[in-house]
Write an enzyme that holds these catalytic residues in place. Structure first.
Site, short mmCIF file in Angstrom:
data_model
loop_
_atom_site.label_atom_id
_atom_site.label_comp_id
_atom_site.label_asym_id
_atom_site.label_seq_id
_atom_site.Cartn_x
_atom_site.Cartn_y
_atom_site.Cartn_z
N GLN A 189 0.84 -1.20 0.00
CA GLN A 189 0.00 0.00 0.00
C GLN A 189 0.88 1.25 0.00
OE1 GLN A 189 -1.72 0.80 3.82
NE2 GLN A 189 -3.63 1.59 2.96
N GLY A 190 0.79 2.05 -1.04
CA GLY A 190 1.59 3.27 -1.15
C GLY A 190 0.74 4.49 -0.88
N GLU B 282 -9.32 -1.05 6.29
CA GLU B 282 -8.09 -1.19 7.06
C GLU B 282 -8.35 -0.99 8.55
OE1 GLU B 282 -4.94 1.15 5.46
OE2 GLU B 282 -3.57 0.71 7.10
N GLU C 296 -4.52 8.67 18.13
CA GLU C 296 -5.01 10.06 18.29
C GLU C 296 -5.96 10.40 17.14
OE1 GLU C 296 -1.80 9.20 18.31
OE2 GLU C 296 -1.16 9.60 20.36
C1 LIG Z 1 3.97 -0.84 11.40
C2 LIG Z 1 3.51 0.17 10.37
C3 LIG Z 1 3.18 -0.23 9.10
C4 LIG Z 1 2.76 0.72 8.15
N1 LIG Z 1 2.46 0.27 6.89
C5 LIG Z 1 2.10 1.20 5.95
C6 LIG Z 1 1.87 0.77 4.61
O1 LIG Z 1 1.99 -0.40 4.27
N2 LIG Z 1 1.54 1.70 3.69
C7 LIG Z 1 1.38 3.02 4.01
O2 LIG Z 1 1.03 3.80 3.14
N3 LIG Z 1 1.62 3.47 5.27
C8 LIG Z 1 1.99 2.57 6.25
N4 LIG Z 1 2.26 3.00 7.54
C9 LIG Z 1 2.22 4.43 7.81
C10 LIG Z 1 1.09 4.87 8.71
O3 LIG Z 1 -0.14 4.89 8.03
C11 LIG Z 1 1.48 6.25 9.27
O4 LIG Z 1 2.59 6.05 10.11
C12 LIG Z 1 0.36 6.89 10.05
O5 LIG Z 1 -0.68 7.30 9.21
C13 LIG Z 1 0.85 8.11 10.85
O6 LIG Z 1 1.50 9.01 10.01
P1 LIG Z 1 2.97 9.58 10.36
O7 LIG Z 1 3.83 8.40 10.70
O8 LIG Z 1 3.37 10.44 9.22
O9 LIG Z 1 2.80 10.42 11.68
P2 LIG Z 1 2.32 11.94 11.77
O10 LIG Z 1 1.10 12.12 10.96
O11 LIG Z 1 3.48 12.83 11.50
O12 LIG Z 1 1.92 12.03 13.29
C14 LIG Z 1 2.88 12.26 14.33
C15 LIG Z 1 2.13 12.33 15.65
O13 LIG Z 1 1.21 13.43 15.65
C16 LIG Z 1 -0.10 12.97 15.94
N5 LIG Z 1 -1.09 13.73 15.17
C17 LIG Z 1 -1.02 14.05 13.85
N6 LIG Z 1 -2.13 14.72 13.47
C18 LIG Z 1 -2.91 14.82 14.58
C19 LIG Z 1 -4.18 15.42 14.83
N7 LIG Z 1 -4.88 16.04 13.87
N8 LIG Z 1 -4.68 15.34 16.08
C20 LIG Z 1 -3.99 14.72 17.07
N9 LIG Z 1 -2.78 14.14 16.89
C21 LIG Z 1 -2.25 14.19 15.67
C22 LIG Z 1 -0.12 11.52 15.53
O14 LIG Z 1 -1.13 10.79 16.20
C23 LIG Z 1 1.28 11.07 15.93
O15 LIG Z 1 1.33 10.75 17.30
C24 LIG Z 1 2.67 2.09 8.50
C25 LIG Z 1 3.01 2.48 9.79
C26 LIG Z 1 3.43 1.55 10.72
C27 LIG Z 1 3.79 2.03 12.10
#
Ligand SMILES: Cc1cc2nc3c(=O)[nH]c(=O)nc-3n(C[C@H](O)[C@H](O)[C@H](O)COP(=O)(O)OP(=O)(O)OC[C@H]3O[C@@H](n4cnc5c(N)ncnc54)[C@H](O)[C@@H]3O)c2cc1C
Length: 408
Positions: free
Chosen positions: A136-137, A254, A391
């Site tokens: 998934q990208g 998902e 969150e």
């Molecule tokens: C094990 C694992 C597998 C994954 N696999 C995939 C995959 O196959 N394909 C894919 O596309 N993605 C994948 N992901 C990515 C995942 O979807 C993202 O990590 C997730 O959406 C959070 O985005 P971020 O890491 O950019 O964190 P950020 O969005 O930068 O968030 C950082 C922190 O800020 C908080 N935050 C952000 N916005 C808000 C808000 N509006 N209110 C309150 N708090 C907030 C978040 O909760 C978090 O604690 C994977 C992640 C993990 C950990």
């Protein structure tokens, strides 16, 4: 012991459950003798992947996958909707998980909902049989929770498209043949309107997959760089600019808010509560089993109650009329949030029960249960992040279910 829902299930379903259970007992593979990943998020080596793919093929060939999917696309058009029974029994038996989770649970149902006839025929059966593994990208370095901020672009070139950009945290990209890809097709449009949804061939030139290492030291996800990577015209799913709407459907699958998946591991953690209780009976504190400690007993009972509440909520979501018609996703939306946080508390308690032994790591012959508990504890954090952080889940429930004011 039979669960309450099993005690009341129809004779046909009970018979089906018996068949599935017997089949798993006869066919479940022995442990291969090398380290297996705990979930599909940590598949690292070829031999782990091959072992898991073989198992999924076997389950499919036995007729236990894609029960709810139409027969013309490799499924079974099962009128009884019994895929859940298979998932429950696989889970209960401690069978290996089905590795093509992204295909079975997210990409497949989304293609079923939005795909053309040709796309359904081309992709769905191979998802079930594990011929083609999917990744998934969606996420990018600057677009995770704020997914609509994504910048990867797909531009028209001849009949097809070229993709340029950077995806990250892409689970299974190192084994995947296909990717569900979100890319910006109109940079001038409103950020939600300019996104399209593609079924991208991972063997295209211009694609670089770079592994990322997790805090357990294991692999499993990657970053993927696209440098003018071509894809054909029929890679587009749905309409041009409809990507955001389709992505929301995928995310609903998902986050466990919709059924109709091709199958896979169940979301129940009942076996884990049992496993932690069993661990507490074996481990000793102050000369007695840890399970004799009233605080441990209390916490186990609390976790059991929460697990039962989760199971009953999932059951309630399947009963028409009990599912809050005005807020149809309410009960189901809670699933991912509660399930992932419960998993974290369960594995945390297991590590407390282990005491100082919890610091013993994989490969240490004196580590209880081959250090699977501390490994599971560290892995549990990823589950509360992937697919939308806790969150963000709370925001969604607050806004869409409780009707609270929207965050800016
Ligand atoms: C094990 C694992 C597998 C994954 N696999 C995939 C995959 O196959 N394909 C894919 O596309 N993605 C994948 N992901 C990515 C995942 O979807 C993202 O990590 C997730 O959406 C959070 O985005 P971020 O890491 O950019 O964190 P950020 O969005 O930068 O968030 C950082 C922190 O800020 C908080 N935050 C952000 N916005 C808000 C808000 N509006 N209110 C309150 N708090 C907030 C978040 O909760 C978090 O604690 C994977 C992640 C993990 C950990």
């Amino acid at each position: 012991m039979a669960r309450p829902e099993e005690a009341t299930e129809s004779r046909e379903n009970a018979e089906f459950r018996r068949q599935v259970r017997a089949w798993i007992q006869a066919n479940q593979p022995a442990h291969p003798g090398f380290k297996l990943p705990q979930t599909f998020l940590e598949v690292e080596s070829e031999r782990q992947f091959d072992f898991l793919r073989e198992w999924q093929r076997k389950v499919y060939d036995a007729g236990y996958l894609g029960l709810d999917w139409p027969a013309e696309y490799g499924g079974h058009s099962d009128p009884h909707k019994r895929q859940r029974i298979v998932s429950q029994e696989l889970n209960r038996a401690g069978a290996p998980f089905l590795v093509n989770v992204i295909g079975l649970q997210w990409a497949g149902p989304t293609i079923l909902a939005y795909g053309s006839e040709e796309q359904k025929r081309k992709y769905l059966k191979n998802i079930l049989s594990c011929e083609d593994v999917w990744c998934q990208g969606f996420s990018e370095p600057g677009a995770g929770s704020d997914l609509a901020g994504l910048q990867a672009s797909a531009t028209r070139e001849g009949e097809g498209w070229v993709v340029t950009g950077h995806k990250v945290w892409t689970t299974l990209a190192h084994f995947a043949k296909w990717m569900i890809l979100l890319a910006r097709t109109d940079p001038t449009a409103h950020k939600y309107a300019g996104i399209s949804y593609f079924l991208f061939p991972m063997d295209a030139p211009g694609v670089t997959v770079q592994p990322l290492v997790k805090m357990t030291g294991e692999g499993g996800f990657n970053q993927v760089i696209f440098d003018r990577a071509p894809m054909p015209a029929d890679a587009l799913l749905g309409q041009l600019g409809q990507g955001w709407q389709i992505a929301m459907t995928t995310l609903t699958f998902e986050r466990g808010a919709a059924e109709g998946t091709g199958g896979g591991s169940a979301t129940s953690t009942a076996e884990s509560v049992r496993a932690v209780a069993a661990l507490a009976k074996r481990m000793r504190r102050d000369g007695s089993p840890a399970a004799a400690d009233p605080v441990i007993r209390d916490r186990l009972a609390q976790l059991w109650i929460e697990e039962e509440a989760l199971r009953l909520t999932a059951q309630r979501a399947r009963v028409a009329g009990l599912n809050m018609d005005d807020r149809p996703l309410a009960t189901r939306l809670m699933n991912k949030l509660v399930f992932s946080e419960l998993g974290q508390r369960l594995t945390e308690l297991a590590c407390e029960v282990l005491g100082p032994d919890a610091v013993l790591w994989l490969g240490d012959p004196s580590a209880p249960d081959k250090a699977e508990w501390p490994r599971a504890y560290l892995n549990s954090f990823g589950v509360t992040i992937g697919g939308g952080t806790s969150e963000v889940q709370r925001n969604i429930i607050g806004e869409r279910v409780l009707g609270l004011p929207k965050t800016k």
